[in-house]
Design a protein around this motif. Structure first.
Motif, PDB file in Angstrom:
ATOM      1  N   PRO A  74      10.987  -9.090 -26.636  1.00 15.88           N
ATOM      2  CA  PRO A  74      12.147  -9.253 -25.756  1.00 15.88           C
ATOM      3  C   PRO A  74      13.294  -8.328 -26.137  1.00 15.88           C
ATOM      4  O   PRO A  74      13.581  -8.131 -27.316  1.00 15.88           O
ATOM      5  CB  PRO A  74      12.520 -10.734 -25.942  1.00 15.88           C
ATOM      6  N   ASP A  75      13.915  -7.745 -25.116  1.00 13.92           N
ATOM      7  CA  ASP A  75      15.115  -6.942 -25.311  1.00 13.92           C
ATOM      8  C   ASP A  75      16.328  -7.809 -25.020  1.00 13.92           C
ATOM      9  O   ASP A  75      16.259  -9.041 -25.067  1.00 13.92           O
ATOM     10  CB  ASP A  75      15.074  -5.700 -24.405  1.00 13.92           C
ATOM     11  N   HIS A  76      17.480  -7.176 -24.714  1.00 16.45           N
ATOM     12  CA  HIS A  76      18.678  -7.962 -24.454  1.00 16.45           C
ATOM     13  C   HIS A  76      18.476  -8.907 -23.265  1.00 16.45           C
ATOM     14  O   HIS A  76      18.882 -10.079 -23.313  1.00 16.45           O
ATOM     15  CB  HIS A  76      19.859  -7.015 -24.190  1.00 16.45           C
ATOM     16  N   LEU A  77      17.856  -8.385 -22.192  1.00 15.57           N
ATOM     17  CA  LEU A  77      17.619  -9.237 -21.033  1.00 15.57           C
ATOM     18  C   LEU A  77      16.643 -10.359 -21.370  1.00 15.57           C
ATOM     19  O   LEU A  77      16.835 -11.518 -20.972  1.00 15.57           O
ATOM     20  CB  LEU A  77      17.060  -8.387 -19.873  1.00 15.57           C
ATOM     21  N   GLY A  78      15.624 -10.027 -22.122  1.00 13.90           N
ATOM     22  CA  GLY A  78      14.637 -11.037 -22.501  1.00 13.90           C
ATOM     23  C   GLY A  78      15.258 -12.151 -23.348  1.00 13.90           C
ATOM     24  O   GLY A  78      15.008 -13.346 -23.116  1.00 13.90           O
ATOM     25  N   TRP A  79      16.067 -11.747 -24.350  1.00 11.72           N
ATOM     26  CA  TRP A  79      16.724 -12.755 -25.178  1.00 11.72           C
ATOM     27  C   TRP A  79      17.710 -13.599 -24.368  1.00 11.72           C
ATOM     28  O   TRP A  79      17.845 -14.810 -24.593  1.00 11.72           O
ATOM     29  CB  TRP A  79      17.452 -12.086 -26.349  1.00 11.72           C
ATOM     30  N   THR A  80      18.388 -12.931 -23.430  1.00 13.89           N
ATOM     31  CA  THR A  80      19.332 -13.681 -22.590  1.00 13.89           C
ATOM     32  C   THR A  80      18.609 -14.745 -21.764  1.00 13.89           C
ATOM     33  O   THR A  80      19.030 -15.902 -21.686  1.00 13.89           O
ATOM     34  CB  THR A  80      20.086 -12.725 -21.670  1.00 13.89           C
ATOM     35  N   LEU A  81      17.498 -14.325 -21.121  1.00 13.01           N
ATOM     36  CA  LEU A  81      16.722 -15.295 -20.341  1.00 13.01           C
ATOM     37  C   LEU A  81      16.141 -16.399 -21.228  1.00 13.01           C
ATOM     38  O   LEU A  81      16.113 -17.579 -20.848  1.00 13.01           O
ATOM     39  CB  LEU A  81      15.592 -14.578 -19.595  1.00 13.01           C
ATOM     40  N   LEU A  82      15.685 -16.030 -22.429  1.00  9.32           N
ATOM     41  CA  LEU A  82      15.068 -17.002 -23.317  1.00  9.32           C
ATOM     42  C   LEU A  82      16.085 -18.037 -23.797  1.00  9.32           C
ATOM     43  O   LEU A  82      15.831 -19.258 -23.738  1.00  9.32           O
ATOM     44  CB  LEU A  82      14.443 -16.272 -24.516  1.00  9.32           C
ATOM     45  N   PHE A  83      17.245 -17.551 -24.258  1.00 13.05           N
ATOM     46  CA  PHE A  83      18.264 -18.502 -24.734  1.00 13.05           C
ATOM     47  C   PHE A  83      18.867 -19.317 -23.595  1.00 13.05           C
ATOM     48  O   PHE A  83      19.205 -20.485 -23.762  1.00 13.05           O
ATOM     49  CB  PHE A  83      19.358 -17.754 -25.494  1.00 13.05           C
ATOM     50  N   ALA A  84      18.986 -18.690 -22.423  1.00 12.99           N
ATOM     51  CA  ALA A  84      19.489 -19.455 -21.275  1.00 12.99           C
ATOM     52  C   ALA A  84      18.526 -20.558 -20.883  1.00 12.99           C
ATOM     53  O   ALA A  84      18.943 -21.626 -20.395  1.00 12.99           O
ATOM     54  CB  ALA A  84      19.712 -18.504 -20.089  1.00 12.99           C
ATOM     55  N   GLY A  85      17.218 -20.333 -21.105  1.00 16.08           N
ATOM     56  CA  GLY A  85      16.239 -21.365 -20.806  1.00 16.08           C
ATOM     57  C   GLY A  85      16.315 -22.557 -21.754  1.00 16.08           C
ATOM     58  O   GLY A  85      15.778 -23.629 -21.433  1.00 16.08           O
ATOM     59  N   HIS A  86      16.966 -22.385 -22.909  1.00 19.04           N
ATOM     60  CA  HIS A  86      17.108 -23.501 -23.847  1.00 19.04           C
ATOM     61  C   HIS A  86      18.367 -24.333 -23.586  1.00 19.04           C
ATOM     62  O   HIS A  86      18.447 -25.465 -24.064  1.00 19.04           O
ATOM     63  CB  HIS A  86      17.151 -22.971 -25.288  1.00 19.04           C
ATOM     64  N   VAL A  87      19.332 -23.771 -22.854  1.00 12.69           N
ATOM     65  CA  VAL A  87      20.582 -24.497 -22.611  1.00 12.69           C
ATOM     66  C   VAL A  87      20.361 -25.786 -21.816  1.00 12.69           C
ATOM     67  O   VAL A  87      20.939 -26.831 -22.148  1.00 12.69           O
ATOM     68  CB  VAL A  87      21.600 -23.570 -21.920  1.00 12.69           C
ATOM     69  N   PRO A  88      19.543 -25.802 -20.737  1.00 12.16           N
ATOM     70  CA  PRO A  88      19.352 -27.066 -20.000  1.00 12.16           C
ATOM     71  C   PRO A  88      18.756 -28.197 -20.818  1.00 12.16           C
ATOM     72  O   PRO A  88      18.875 -29.374 -20.443  1.00 12.16           O
ATOM     73  CB  PRO A  88      18.401 -26.669 -18.856  1.00 12.16           C
ATOM     74  N   LEU A  89      18.129 -27.879 -21.967  1.00 11.33           N
ATOM     75  CA  LEU A  89      17.552 -28.944 -22.798  1.00 11.33           C
ATOM     76  C   LEU A  89      18.622 -29.876 -23.374  1.00 11.33           C
ATOM     77  O   LEU A  89      18.296 -30.991 -23.809  1.00 11.33           O
ATOM     78  CB  LEU A  89      16.739 -28.326 -23.946  1.00 11.33           C
ATOM     79  N   VAL A  90      19.885 -29.416 -23.368  1.00  7.05           N
ATOM     80  CA  VAL A  90      20.959 -30.269 -23.866  1.00  7.05           C
ATOM     81  C   VAL A  90      21.082 -31.536 -23.011  1.00  7.05           C
ATOM     82  O   VAL A  90      21.448 -32.601 -23.507  1.00  7.05           O
ATOM     83  CB  VAL A  90      22.280 -29.489 -23.901  1.00  7.05           C
ATOM     84  N   TRP A  91      20.761 -31.430 -21.728  1.00 12.35           N
ATOM     85  CA  TRP A  91      20.869 -32.571 -20.808  1.00 12.35           C
ATOM     86  C   TRP A  91      19.495 -33.075 -20.357  1.00 12.35           C
ATOM     87  O   TRP A  91      19.353 -33.631 -19.281  1.00 12.35           O
ATOM     88  CB  TRP A  91      21.679 -32.166 -19.585  1.00 12.35           C
ATOM     89  N   ARG A  92      18.484 -32.905 -21.193  1.00  7.25           N
ATOM     90  CA  ARG A  92      17.115 -33.235 -20.779  1.00  7.25           C
ATOM     91  C   ARG A  92      16.929 -34.732 -20.561  1.00  7.25           C
ATOM     92  O   ARG A  92      16.164 -35.140 -19.691  1.00  7.25           O
ATOM     93  CB  ARG A  92      16.115 -32.722 -21.819  1.00  7.25           C
ATOM     94  N   ARG A  93      17.619 -35.578 -21.334  1.00 15.12           N
ATOM     95  CA  ARG A  93      17.469 -37.018 -21.138  1.00 15.12           C
ATOM     96  C   ARG A  93      18.457 -37.576 -20.116  1.00 15.12           C
ATOM     97  O   ARG A  93      18.204 -38.634 -19.534  1.00 15.12           O
ATOM     98  CB  ARG A  93      17.636 -37.750 -22.475  1.00 15.12           C
TER      99      ARG A  93
END
Length: 455
Positions: A74-93
């Motif tokens: 992953p480059d900058h875009l890849g890391w951005t998409l990857l980390f952004a995909g982890h943000v919604p897990l904060v409200w998973r429950r």
């Protein structure tokens, strides 16, 4: 000797440390199992805990990236998409489906750009598991179809020869969803067990409180019957002695005074014996109480008081003790006619009949309102029940013998209430009221068990 003591001390400290370590491990296991069994939608601090978990999953993705793998790093875009995909897990429950959509919205372009596929797997698995573990089976199946369909179609269009890989991905998704469903049903099972245990505990506590209340009521009835009867007789006998002393001081009838005092002493001995028997049932173990020591020097004025009390430590009397009740009524100045035509009465019915007659006789003597009072007491069996009748020809009426009204302050007593409770305790009934020819009448019907029925 000192060396042995030192060795023993070291062994004790080691045992204590081992016990403490075992207790700590046990508590940690309990905390872990409590976290697993807890309902995720109502768990405390779930947003904070999910934020920590999302951070941990992101760190895991970074560790996987450092280990290398398939696809483009992953480059900058890849890391951005990857980390952004982890943000919604904060409200998973809090919002499981919304969190899954957020993860898919970031992971789909990440996979489309052919970045390392292993990095996004932990976040995707966690989001799918949360949907399955917190929702219904129907919602889980719909989610599985919605995720599997586009995944299989897109993989078939972009990689026609990757059927085994598509099958593996589908198997992992289905496995995660079934694990979530299984955990959800397991939590339901544990919650039902806990609920049943709590309900059983509440039932036990309510039963214990009910039994305590019943026991307190029974003790109150026993003490009321005992004290009311004894104190009434003592009052009448004391009045007789006082009358003899003041009627004609110059011609004092010493025999009458001595007889009245002896009657008072006998009533006190009987009351003390019954009171002792009643109180002993409250003790956890048998305790011998020295009556003579309690009475002290004053006991010497009553001949045989200690031995009389000791002789009356047996069970409370049944219908065999009615003759004694009749005699105490006669001593109090009433004419008591006793008729008993019953044998083999069960102890419970006999005790209830005794207490009913005792209370009715006490009320008749107290409230009869005439010096030539006549009380007729009858007991007989009929139709599988013990019949009790106590009638007097007094003038007290409703306010008198049956009502249980105090003679001095007019406050309602517990006479009728106690007699009715006695009858109900053995499944019987009791009626009280003015008699057809005047006076007051108390009648009770106490059923007998079939095997103890008197023929």
């Amino acid at each position: 000797m000192e060396e042995r003591g030192t060795t023993t001390g070291v062994r004790d400290r080691s045992a204590a440390q081992t016990t403490a370590g075992g207790g700590g491990r046990s508590r940690r296991v309990e905390h872990i199992m409590s976290a697993i069994n807890r309902e995720p939608l109502t768990a405390p601090h779930r947003t904070r805990n999910d934020a920590v978990l999302a951070l941990g999953v992101a760190v895991l993705a970074v560790a996987i990236a450092l280990m290398g793998g398939e696809g483009i790093p992953p480059d900058h875009l890849g890391w951005t998409l990857l980390f952004a995909g982890h943000v919604p897990l904060v409200w998973r429950r809090r919002r499981p489906v919304v969190a899954l959509l957020g993860v898919v919205a970031c992971v789909a372009p990440y996979y489309a750009l052919d970045y390392n596929p292993a990095l996004a797997i932990p976040a995707t698995i966690l989001a799918l598991y949360t949907v399955a573990a917190t929702g219904t089976v129907r919602r889980t199946l719909i989610t599985g179809v919605a995720v599997l369909g586009p995944t299989v179609i897109s993989d078939g269009l972009t990689n026609p020869k990757g059927a085994p890989e598509s099958l593996e991905i589908s198997g992992w998704i289905i496995a995660v969803l079934f694990i979530g469903i299984d955990v959800r049903y397991y939590r339901w099972f544990v919650a039902s067990i806990v609920e049943r245990a709590e309900r059983a505990e509440r039932t036990r506590e309510e039963e214990a409180r009910r039994r305590v209340a019943e026991e307190r009521l029974r003790i109150a009835r026993d003490l009321h019957d005992l004290l009311a009867h004894s104190i009434t007789l003592i009052g009448v006998q004391t009045s007789v002695a006082a009358h003899v002393l003041t009627a004609d001081p110059d011609r004092l009838d010493r025999k009458a005074v001595a007889r009245a005092l002896d009657d008072i002493a006998g009533t006190c001995r009987t009351a003390r014996g019954e009171l002792r028997t009643t109180l002993e049932v409250l003790r956890a173990h048998d305790t011998v109480v020295g009556v003579g020591a309690d009475l002290g020097a004053g006991a010497g004025s009553v001949s045989g008081s200690v031995s009389g009390a000791e002789d009356m430590r047996g069970p409370l009397p049944g219908i065999d003790g009615l003759a004694g009740l009749a005699e105490t009524g006669r001593v109090a100045g009433a004419k008591v006619e006793l008729s008993v035509r019953a044998d083999g009465i069960p102890p419970s019915a006999g005790a209830a009949a005794y207490r009913i007659v005792q209370e009715a006789l006490t009320n008749a003597v107290r409230h009869g309102g005439r010096e030539d009072l006549t009380v007729r007491v009858g007991l007989w069996t009929a139709d599988g029940a013990l019949r009790v009748s106590v009638r007097d020809d007094g003038t007290g009426g409703d306010a008198g013998s049956g009502g249980g009204v105090g003679p001095s302050d007019g406050r309602p007593g517990f006479g009728l209430v106690g007699m009715r409770e006695r009858a109900r305790s053995v499944g019987g009934t009791l009626d009280a009221g003015p008699g057809p020819a005047g006076g007051f009448e108390v009648t009770a019907t106490l059923p007998l068990s079939r095997e103890d029925e008197v023929r």
